[in-house]
Scaffold this active site. Structure first.
Site, short mmCIF file in Angstrom:
data_model
loop_
_atom_site.label_atom_id
_atom_site.label_comp_id
_atom_site.label_asym_id
_atom_site.label_seq_id
_atom_site.Cartn_x
_atom_site.Cartn_y
_atom_site.Cartn_z
N ASP A 1 0.81 -1.23 0.00
CA ASP A 1 0.00 0.00 0.00
C ASP A 1 0.84 1.28 0.00
O ASP A 1 0.69 2.14 0.86
CB ASP A 1 -0.93 0.01 1.22
CG ASP A 1 -1.76 -1.24 1.33
OD1 ASP A 1 -2.16 -1.79 0.29
OD2 ASP A 1 -2.02 -1.70 2.47
N GLU B 1 -11.31 0.88 -3.25
CA GLU B 1 -10.65 1.39 -2.05
C GLU B 1 -9.37 2.11 -2.45
O GLU B 1 -9.10 2.31 -3.64
CB GLU B 1 -10.34 0.24 -1.09
CG GLU B 1 -9.49 -0.87 -1.71
CD GLU B 1 -9.45 -2.14 -0.89
OE1 GLU B 1 -10.27 -2.29 0.03
OE2 GLU B 1 -8.58 -2.99 -1.17
#
Length: 518
Positions: A19, A188
């Site tokens: 991420d 997301e």
């Protein structure tokens, strides 16, 4: 200093670095990753050339700031982080899952210290920040405000103004998208940009597995509507098949160099022997914007359309950092930045001394969802050697200390001293097994070593390098792979000591610890 090279190799951050989020301030680049249950949390890296990165600090560094408490489950804690810079201040915004929710922290120096958290009343995960030309700040987060699903796993992205003076969200919440198409799952990881006078929303879709991808949306107004780009997904590897060596590519962030070039960071999983051993890592790829039917479209790795193992490096001054030494002799009064703990240490149970790192034996174990006496660093290679010299002696059968290769409370490998024997332990898919026990003599000093060939791990022990005894039973490295251990976190190697549920005054001293790529 290393000579400049024409190409760089991916990934740019090996091992557990999922991420990624990135920003530039002047000619410096800063990048962060999610860290889940590990403390200190939110590793912060610095680079001058987008290829060579140095760990300079963490966002969460002290008890009471944002605690990762006992009972916090595997792969919970700090999820995806966004780093941004505005008017002299750095911002980190993220979610502490099962331990508080969404918050942001600030610092004038990204190396720290960072502020106490500002907790936000917001749903979902993976928040991001965007400042518009009028100075207003917007929170962009994950979630489906309607509460209704038109298809399975329908999520989305929503936005709300963040008043930095009041330190709270204000005004109406606006749903920006539910995904780039019907049946788009797990939208997301949003990031919002303004490029050439237009708003561009970049998101992750498909879940952080095989179907992961990056999609993009455009709008003339910050409030929308946001229209899906016809080129979506703009980055993915799912169409390359399950035998492709890099999979699960997604969760991207963009940065523009001081020379006007665009680059993207994204996560990916390297596969070998049918396994992902190192979990999600950080990759780098060039991006070029081109107009397509009056829409400015980001083209990831132009002409190739996927992440490359080798790539022409960015047109930036080549600035490598000094290589980390193989050996850490714990010669400072503080641990080096690469050492982590499981969850927040709420008491002092370790200390750096002249003779090495001293660790208290405590009742907590690697199996528990606590803060055990475990100090570890990221496993960055699948072919590696770790070695430590340890002083530890106890005649109690519940007391043990040694080395550990750890993924979760249900997946690890240990080589420990227990009384006058060495014990090789595996925990595989939740089942704990003592594989081998062997005598190691009476001397309190013991060398422990683990060598991985990328598939099997071989353990050895002895009084020194010249008298090592090899344990004939090898252990499959796949025990800590994604396929067996699952979870969002990644593998670590390090030192461990426990009294297994009983109080103890015993200590283990680790004189040094070696980590080297083979």
């Amino acid at each position: 200093m290393d000579k400049p090279v024409k190409e760089f190799g991916n990934p740019i951050l090996s091992g557990f670095h999922p991420d990624p989020s990135i920003c530039r301030v002047g000619d410096n680049y800063y990048m962060v990753n999610s860290s889940f249950e590990w403390f200190p949390a939110i590793p912060i890296y610095k680079s001058k050339d987008l290829v060579n990165w140095k760990l300079i600090g963490h966002g969460i560094t002290r008890p009471g700031q944002v605690d990762l408490p006992p009972g916090l489950a595997d792969s919970r804690g700090i999820y995806a982080v966004t780093i941004r810079y505005h008017e002299g201040l750095f911002y980190l915004i993220t979610t502490c899952v099962q331990a508080g929710g969404n918050f942001y922290i600030t610092a004038s120096d990204p190396a720290g210290e960072w502020s106490d958290p500002v907790w936000l009343d917001s749903k979902g995960i993976d928040p991001s920040l965007f400042w518009d030309d009028d100075g207003k700040c917007y929170y962009v987060g994950h979630g489906n405000l309607s509460g209704k699903n038109s298809w399975p796993q329908q999520n989305g992205v929503w936005m709300q103004e963040l008043d930095l003076t009041q330190r709270k969200l204000v005004g109406e919440r606006t749903q920006l998208t539910f995904g780039h198409a019907s049946n788009a799952r797990w939208t997301e990881g949003p990031h919002l940009y303004k490029i050439a006078g237009k708003y561009m929303l970049l998101v992750a879709e498909g879940g952080t597995g095989f179907h992961h991808g990056v999609t993009v949306f455009h709008s003339d107004s910050i409030q929308g509507p946001y229209i899906a780009n016809h080129s979506n997904p703009v980055l993915t590897h799912r169409h390359l098949g399950k035998n492709y060596p890099v999979q699960a590519v997604g969760h991207s962030d963009l940065v523009q160099t001081q020379h006007g070039d665009w680059w993207a960071v994204a996560l990916g999983k390297r596969m070998e022997n049918g396994h992902c051993y190192l979990s999600r890592e950080t990759f780098l790829t060039p991006v070029r914007f081109e107009w397509q039917e009056d829409v400015l479209t980001p083209i990831f790795n132009p002409g190739i359309g996927r992440l490359s193992n080798k790539q022409q490096r960015p047109s930036l001054p080549w600035t490598p950092w000094e290589k980390a030494p193989v050996r850490d002799d714990f010669g400072s009064d503080k641990l080096k930045l690469e050492w982590n703990f499981l969850r927040t240490p709420l008491t002092t149970w370790y200390r750096c001394r002249e003779e090495g790192l001293q660790i208290d034996l405590r009742p907590e174990t690697a199996d528990s969802l606590d803060n055990p006496s475990l100090i570890a660093r990221r496993m960055e290679h699948i072919r590696f050697r770790i070695t430590t010299e340890m002083d530890f002696r106890s005649q109690k059968t519940n007391e043990e200390a040694g080395i550990i290769i750890y993924r979760t409370s249900k997946a690890y490998i240990q080589c420990l001293r227990r009384r006058n024997r060495v014990v090789l332990i595996t925990k595989r898919r939740g089942k704990r097994t003592e594989e081998v026990t062997m005598p190691c003599g009476n001397s309190p000093r013991l060398l422990l070593q683990a060598c991985s060939d990328g598939k099997e791990v071989t353990f050895s022990f002895g009084q020194d390098d010249h008298t090592l005894t090899t344990i004939k039973t090898t252990v499959p490295l796949s025990i800590i792979s994604d396929e067996e251990a699952s979870g969002f976190n990644g593998p670590y190697v390090g030192m461990y000591a426990s009294s297994n549920g009983k109080k103890s005054h015993s200590k283990a001293t680790f004189h040094w610890f070696d980590y080297e790529n083979r």
